[in-house]
Scaffold this active site. Structure first.
Site, mmCIF file in Angstrom:
data_model
loop_
_atom_site.group_PDB
_atom_site.id
_atom_site.type_symbol
_atom_site.label_atom_id
_atom_site.label_comp_id
_atom_site.label_asym_id
_atom_site.label_seq_id
_atom_site.Cartn_x
_atom_site.Cartn_y
_atom_site.Cartn_z
ATOM 1 N N GLN A 29 -2.571 -9.203 -4.815
ATOM 2 C CA GLN A 29 -1.671 -9.347 -3.298
ATOM 3 C C GLN A 29 -0.318 -8.880 -3.459
ATOM 4 O O GLN A 29 0.661 -9.042 -4.588
ATOM 5 C CB GLN A 29 -1.814 -10.778 -3.057
ATOM 6 N N HIS A 32 -4.354 -11.785 4.719
ATOM 7 C CA HIS A 32 -4.900 -10.452 5.317
ATOM 8 C C HIS A 32 -6.161 -10.358 4.682
ATOM 9 O O HIS A 32 -6.629 -10.535 3.455
ATOM 10 C CB HIS A 32 -4.171 -9.174 5.313
HETATM 11 P P1 5GP Z 1 -2.733 -6.705 -0.776
HETATM 12 O O1 5GP Z 1 -2.690 -5.811 -2.120
HETATM 13 O O2 5GP Z 1 -1.701 -7.532 -0.418
HETATM 14 O O3 5GP Z 1 -4.011 -7.513 -0.754
HETATM 15 O O4 5GP Z 1 -2.802 -5.535 0.392
HETATM 16 C C1 5GP Z 1 -1.730 -5.159 1.188
HETATM 17 C C2 5GP Z 1 -2.216 -4.065 1.929
HETATM 18 O O5 5GP Z 1 -1.216 -3.337 2.673
HETATM 19 C C3 5GP Z 1 -2.372 -2.705 1.080
HETATM 20 O O6 5GP Z 1 -3.566 -2.344 1.112
HETATM 21 C C4 5GP Z 1 -1.299 -1.738 1.575
HETATM 22 O O7 5GP Z 1 -1.843 -0.331 1.520
HETATM 23 C C5 5GP Z 1 -1.130 -2.190 3.075
HETATM 24 N N1 5GP Z 1 0.193 -1.945 3.641
HETATM 25 C C6 5GP Z 1 1.465 -2.099 2.913
HETATM 26 N N2 5GP Z 1 2.435 -1.620 3.801
HETATM 27 C C7 5GP Z 1 1.787 -1.205 4.761
HETATM 28 C C8 5GP Z 1 2.338 -0.834 6.105
HETATM 29 O O8 5GP Z 1 3.519 -0.745 6.359
HETATM 30 N N3 5GP Z 1 1.453 -0.656 7.184
HETATM 31 C C9 5GP Z 1 -0.043 -0.708 7.059
HETATM 32 N N4 5GP Z 1 -0.514 -0.038 7.875
HETATM 33 N N5 5GP Z 1 -0.448 -1.218 5.662
HETATM 34 C C10 5GP Z 1 0.390 -1.509 4.783
#
Ligand code: 5GP
Ligand code: ZN
Length: 113
Positions: A93, A99
């Site tokens: 994360q 999300h």
């Molecule tokens: P995590 O690693 O926290 O599970 O996932 C975060 C996700 O958010 C990642 O897949 C990353 O690519 C996406 N993400 C990060 N910043 C942004 C952004 O500014 N816009 C969008 N559309 N996705 C984002």
């Protein structure tokens, strides 16, 4: 005052995103760095830091996030998909607003890396 949370700012329209779906409770948008041909995120508008941080009062909301994710997957041609919630930095994360990742459009293996 603007929120320091990236995904709250996307919900508020302060940061642009390619929106896929929105209602009073839920927002969905395409991931900026897709890990599959179809990769989008479904979030509650309410700021919850992650799946380890919601209480019984949010159960219906998180259920809705999952239902909307599966419905959007079907609408976008990836009914067979992976639904993932990373919980904490060790799990990958990086954004601490709960999300659901929805990924589809390519074969996937198990276990994840
Ligand atoms: P995590 O690693 O926290 O599970 O996932 C975060 C996700 O958010 C990642 O897949 C990353 O690519 C996406 N993400 C990060 N910043 C942004 C952004 O500014 N816009 C969008 N559309 N996705 C984002
Ligand atoms: Zn937030």
């Amino acid at each position: 005052m603007s929120s320091p949370c990236l995904f709250c700012r996307i919900v508020n329209g302060e940061i642009p995103a390619k929106k896929l779906y929105e209602d009073d409770d839920v927002f969905a948008f395409w991931d900026i760095s897709p890990q599959a041909p179809k990769h989008f995120l479904v979030i509650p508008k309410k700021h919850l830091t992650g799946p380890g941080a919601f209480s019984a009062e949010d159960e219906a909301l998180i259920g809705k996030v999952v239902r909307i994710g599966a419905e959007l997957a079907k609408e976008n041609g990836v009914e067979q998909c992976r639904l993932v919630m990373n919980n904490g930095a060790d799990a990958g994360q990086t954004v601490f607003h709960l999300h659901l990742h929805v990924l589809g459009g390519r074969p996937m293996s198990w276990p994840p890396g």
